[in-house]
Scaffold this motif. Structure first.
Motif, PDB file in Angstrom:
ATOM      1  N   LEU A  29      38.672  -3.079 -37.931  1.00  6.40           N
ATOM      2  CA  LEU A  29      39.061  -4.778 -38.475  1.00  6.40           C
ATOM      3  C   LEU A  29      39.379  -5.552 -37.559  1.00  6.40           C
ATOM      4  CD1 LEU A  29      42.297  -3.332 -40.496  1.00  6.40           C
ATOM      5  CD2 LEU A  29      39.885  -3.460 -41.221  1.00  6.40           C
ATOM      6  N   SER A  30      39.013  -5.218 -36.154  1.00  4.32           N
ATOM      7  CA  SER A  30      39.278  -5.939 -35.091  1.00  4.32           C
ATOM      8  C   SER A  30      38.331  -5.852 -33.886  1.00  4.32           C
ATOM      9  CB  SER A  30      40.820  -5.867 -34.541  1.00  4.32           C
ATOM     10  OG  SER A  30      40.915  -4.341 -33.988  1.00  4.32           O
ATOM     11  N   GLY A  31      38.206  -6.865 -32.968  1.00  4.28           N
ATOM     12  CA  GLY A  31      37.422  -6.709 -31.637  1.00  4.28           C
ATOM     13  C   GLY A  31      35.834  -6.956 -32.079  1.00  4.28           C
ATOM     14  N   PRO A  32      35.220  -6.844 -31.244  1.00  5.95           N
ATOM     15  CA  PRO A  32      33.459  -7.164 -31.103  1.00  5.95           C
ATOM     16  C   PRO A  32      32.959  -5.852 -31.537  1.00  5.95           C
ATOM     17  CG  PRO A  32      34.208  -6.465 -28.665  1.00  5.95           C
ATOM     18  CD  PRO A  32      35.425  -6.545 -29.531  1.00  5.95           C
ATOM     19  N   VAL A  33      31.770  -6.035 -32.160  1.00  5.53           N
ATOM     20  CA  VAL A  33      30.719  -5.156 -32.214  1.00  5.53           C
ATOM     21  C   VAL A  33      30.016  -4.926 -30.815  1.00  5.53           C
ATOM     22  CG1 VAL A  33      28.589  -4.154 -33.354  1.00  5.53           C
ATOM     23  CG2 VAL A  33      30.206  -5.693 -34.586  1.00  5.53           C
ATOM     24  N   VAL A  34      29.923  -3.839 -30.366  1.00  5.81           N
ATOM     25  CA  VAL A  34      29.256  -3.427 -28.934  1.00  5.81           C
ATOM     26  C   VAL A  34      28.073  -2.592 -29.120  1.00  5.81           C
ATOM     27  CG1 VAL A  34      29.639  -2.298 -26.780  1.00  5.81           C
ATOM     28  CG2 VAL A  34      31.680  -3.398 -27.982  1.00  5.81           C
ATOM     29  N   ALA A  35      26.862  -2.999 -28.588  1.00  5.15           N
ATOM     30  CA  ALA A  35      25.759  -2.497 -28.696  1.00  5.15           C
ATOM     31  C   ALA A  35      25.210  -2.076 -27.312  1.00  5.15           C
ATOM     32  CB  ALA A  35      24.814  -3.027 -29.344  1.00  5.15           C
ATOM     33  N   ALA A  36      24.600  -0.962 -27.258  1.00  2.00           N
ATOM     34  CA  ALA A  36      24.035  -0.452 -25.841  1.00  2.00           C
ATOM     35  C   ALA A  36      22.592   0.079 -25.899  1.00  2.00           C
ATOM     36  CB  ALA A  36      24.786   0.787 -25.304  1.00  2.00           C
ATOM     37  N   PHE A  74      19.985   0.169 -18.030  1.00  2.00           N
ATOM     38  CA  PHE A  74      20.919   0.118 -19.444  1.00  2.00           C
ATOM     39  C   PHE A  74      21.701  -1.237 -19.415  1.00  2.00           C
ATOM     40  CE2 PHE A  74      23.429   1.451 -15.658  1.00  2.00           C
ATOM     41  CZ  PHE A  74      24.580   0.873 -15.995  1.00  2.00           C
ATOM     42  N   ALA A  75      21.893  -1.757 -20.566  1.00  2.28           N
ATOM     43  CA  ALA A  75      22.776  -2.778 -20.637  1.00  2.28           C
ATOM     44  C   ALA A  75      23.662  -2.728 -22.090  1.00  2.28           C
ATOM     45  CB  ALA A  75      21.885  -4.062 -20.671  1.00  2.28           C
ATOM     46  N   VAL A  76      24.794  -3.603 -21.779  1.00  2.00           N
ATOM     47  CA  VAL A  76      25.370  -3.500 -23.151  1.00  2.00           C
ATOM     48  C   VAL A  76      25.597  -4.992 -23.609  1.00  2.00           C
ATOM     49  CG1 VAL A  76      27.850  -3.358 -23.844  1.00  2.00           C
ATOM     50  CG2 VAL A  76      26.832  -1.703 -22.337  1.00  2.00           C
ATOM     51  N   GLY A  77      25.421  -5.110 -24.916  1.00  3.08           N
ATOM     52  CA  GLY A  77      25.428  -6.294 -25.580  1.00  3.08           C
ATOM     53  C   GLY A  77      26.752  -6.444 -26.684  1.00  3.08           C
ATOM     54  N   PHE A  78      27.551  -7.800 -27.107  1.00  4.90           N
ATOM     55  CA  PHE A  78      28.493  -7.681 -27.739  1.00  4.90           C
ATOM     56  C   PHE A  78      28.098  -9.012 -28.875  1.00  4.90           C
ATOM     57  CE2 PHE A  78      29.742  -6.929 -23.717  1.00  4.90           C
ATOM     58  CZ  PHE A  78      30.611  -5.799 -23.729  1.00  4.90           C
ATOM     59  N   ALA A  79      29.093  -8.808 -29.878  1.00  4.94           N
ATOM     60  CA  ALA A  79      29.090  -9.904 -31.070  1.00  4.94           C
ATOM     61  C   ALA A  79      30.604  -9.825 -31.077  1.00  4.94           C
ATOM     62  CB  ALA A  79      28.274  -9.592 -32.218  1.00  4.94           C
ATOM     63  N   ASN A  88      28.322 -12.081 -40.901  1.00  2.00           N
ATOM     64  CA  ASN A  88      28.705 -10.909 -41.273  1.00  2.00           C
ATOM     65  C   ASN A  88      28.336  -9.679 -40.655  1.00  2.00           C
ATOM     66  OD1 ASN A  88      26.036  -9.562 -41.850  1.00  2.00           O
ATOM     67  ND2 ASN A  88      25.782 -10.811 -43.674  1.00  2.00           N
ATOM     68  N   ILE A  89      28.935  -8.645 -40.753  1.00  2.00           N
ATOM     69  CA  ILE A  89      28.738  -7.441 -39.901  1.00  2.00           C
ATOM     70  C   ILE A  89      27.519  -6.935 -39.421  1.00  2.00           C
ATOM     71  CG2 ILE A  89      29.332  -5.713 -41.583  1.00  2.00           C
ATOM     72  CD1 ILE A  89      30.593  -5.718 -38.082  1.00  2.00           C
ATOM     73  N   LEU A  90      26.496  -6.804 -40.522  1.00  2.00           N
ATOM     74  CA  LEU A  90      25.358  -6.117 -40.246  1.00  2.00           C
ATOM     75  C   LEU A  90      24.451  -7.139 -39.152  1.00  2.00           C
ATOM     76  CD1 LEU A  90      23.117  -4.628 -40.632  1.00  2.00           C
ATOM     77  CD2 LEU A  90      22.362  -5.422 -42.795  1.00  2.00           C
ATOM     78  N   ASN A  91      24.495  -8.477 -39.555  1.00  2.00           N
ATOM     79  CA  ASN A  91      23.816  -9.377 -38.858  1.00  2.00           C
ATOM     80  C   ASN A  91      24.461  -9.619 -37.265  1.00  2.00           C
ATOM     81  OD1 ASN A  91      21.711 -10.312 -40.510  1.00  2.00           O
ATOM     82  ND2 ASN A  91      23.305 -11.630 -41.657  1.00  2.00           N
ATOM     83  N   ALA A  92      25.709  -9.471 -37.285  1.00  2.00           N
ATOM     84  CA  ALA A  92      26.282  -9.259 -35.874  1.00  2.00           C
ATOM     85  C   ALA A  92      26.084  -7.943 -35.093  1.00  2.00           C
ATOM     86  CB  ALA A  92      27.920  -9.414 -36.203  1.00  2.00           C
ATOM     87  N   THR A  93      25.789  -6.972 -36.037  1.00  2.00           N
ATOM     88  CA  THR A  93      25.436  -5.779 -35.324  1.00  2.00           C
ATOM     89  C   THR A  93      23.933  -5.997 -34.487  1.00  2.00           C
ATOM     90  OG1 THR A  93      26.912  -4.387 -36.657  1.00  2.00           O
ATOM     91  CG2 THR A  93      24.974  -3.435 -35.778  1.00  2.00           C
ATOM     92  N   MET A  94      23.109  -6.554 -35.359  1.00  6.92           N
ATOM     93  CA  MET A  94      21.839  -6.888 -34.993  1.00  6.92           C
ATOM     94  C   MET A  94      21.761  -7.827 -33.766  1.00  6.92           C
ATOM     95  SD  MET A  94      19.722  -4.690 -36.805  1.00  6.92           S
ATOM     96  CE  MET A  94      21.166  -3.623 -37.225  1.00  6.92           C
ATOM     97  N   LEU A  95      22.493  -8.748 -33.852  1.00 12.45           N
ATOM     98  CA  LEU A  95      22.781  -9.594 -32.764  1.00 12.45           C
ATOM     99  C   LEU A  95      23.179  -8.884 -31.530  1.00 12.45           C
ATOM    100  CD1 LEU A  95      22.758 -12.606 -31.647  1.00 12.45           C
ATOM    101  CD2 LEU A  95      25.310 -12.819 -32.563  1.00 12.45           C
ATOM    102  N   ALA A  96      24.196  -8.049 -31.517  1.00 11.66           N
ATOM    103  CA  ALA A  96      24.722  -7.292 -30.492  1.00 11.66           C
ATOM    104  C   ALA A  96      23.743  -6.231 -29.721  1.00 11.66           C
ATOM    105  CB  ALA A  96      25.763  -6.454 -30.570  1.00 11.66           C
ATOM    106  N   MET A  97      22.714  -5.914 -30.651  1.00 11.35           N
ATOM    107  CA  MET A  97      21.722  -5.271 -30.015  1.00 11.35           C
ATOM    108  C   MET A  97      20.707  -6.076 -29.561  1.00 11.35           C
ATOM    109  SD  MET A  97      21.064  -2.435 -33.533  1.00 11.35           S
ATOM    110  CE  MET A  97      22.253  -1.060 -33.756  1.00 11.35           C
ATOM    111  N   ARG A  98      20.037  -7.085 -30.015  1.00  9.66           N
ATOM    112  CA  ARG A  98      19.318  -8.011 -29.281  1.00  9.66           C
ATOM    113  C   ARG A  98      19.735  -8.211 -28.078  1.00  9.66           C
ATOM    114  NH1 ARG A  98      18.956 -10.069 -34.627  1.00  9.66           N
ATOM    115  NH2 ARG A  98      20.094 -12.048 -34.132  1.00  9.66           N
TER     116      ARG A  98
END
Length: 199
Positions: A29-36, A74-79, A88-98
Motif C-alpha cells: 500500500l506504500s512506497g515505490p516499486v523497485v526494479a533491478a 547491475f542497476a536499480v530503478g524506481f517508480a 497505475n501499478i503495471l505501468n509504474a512497474t514497467m517504468l521502474a524496469m526501464r
C-alpha cells in the motif's frame, strides 16, 4: 534451482549483454516499486541464489552482497508512489524496469524479465513466468530489488514509526490497516490503493 539456460540461449542468438530483470513492491500500500537489472557472466557461481521470496531475510542480505560482488553489471530503478497513482501499478512497474535497464553502466542488448508482461521495452526481451526460480540473472535481480525495497521500508519506519513499515514492509496487514484508520495516509502511501478506507 535457477541456471544459465536462458542466458546461454540469448548468447547463442547473438546477444552479448544480457540482463535479468525483476521487481519488488507491486502489492504494498506504500512506497515505490523497485526494479533491478543484473548481468551475470554465465558460469558465475553464487551459491544458494534463488527466488528472493523463497529465502530468509538474512540469506537475502548475504546473497545481495555476493551479487553486488560478482555481477558484471547491475542497476536499480524506481517508480514513486505518485507515479503508481498516476499511471497505475503495471505501468509504474514497467517504468521502474526501464529505468533499471537505462542505469546499467554498459547498455544491455537483451533482457530476461520475470513474469508474463513486457511493455515498451527499449531492447529485445523475453518474459519468463517464474523466471526468478529459473534464470540466475533474474534471481539475482530479484535479490537486488527485494533487499533494496526492504531497506527503504526501514527508512520509512524511522520517518513514520506509527505505521510499522519495518514489520509489514507496506503490505496491507491488519496492523497496517488499523494504523491507516487511526492516522490516515502519510506521503508515501499509494492513494489509489487506499479506497477501502472510504468504506
Amino acid at each position: 534451482m535457477p541456471d544459465y539456460s536462458f542466458e546461454l540461449a540469448a548468447r547463442d542468438a547473438g546477444y552479448r549483454h544480457v540482463c535479468g530483470i525483476d521487481e519488488a513492491g507491486r502489492g504494498p500500500l506504500s512506497g515505490p516499486v523497485v526494479a533491478a537489472a543484473c548481468v551475470l557472466e554465465p558460469g558465475t557461481e553464487i551459491p544458494g541464489l534463488n527466488d528472493s521470496k523463497k529465502l530468509t531475510p538474512k540469506n537475502r542480505d548475504l546473497l545481495y552482497d555476493l551479487v553486488i560482488e560478482r555481477a558484471t553489471d547491475f542497476a536499480v530503478g524506481f517508480a514513486t508512489p505518485e507515479e503508481v497513482d498516476r499511471i497505475n501499478i503495471l505501468n509504474a512497474t514497467m517504468l521502474a524496469m526501464r529505468r533499471a535497464i537505462a542505469a546499467l553502466k554498459e547498455p544491455a542488448d537483451y533482457a530476461l524479465v520475470d513474469g508474463n508482461c513486457i511493455r515498451d521495452y527499449p531492447i529485445p526481451a523475453r518474459a519468463i513466468i517464474k523466471g526468478d526460480s529459473l534464470s540466475m540473472s533474474v534471481a539475482a535481480a530479484s535479490i537486488l530489488a527485494k533487499v533494496t525495497r526492504d531497506r527503504l521500508c526501514l527508512e520509512d519506519d524511522r520517518q513514520y514509526p506509527m505505521y510499522g513499515f519495518a514489520k509489514h514492509k507496506g503490505y496491507g496487514t491488519a496492523e497496517h490497516i488499523a494504523a491507516l484508520r487511526t492516522y490516515g495516509p502519510c506521503p508515501i502511501h499509494r492513494k489509489t490503493f487506499l479506497k477501502f478506507l472510504d468504506n
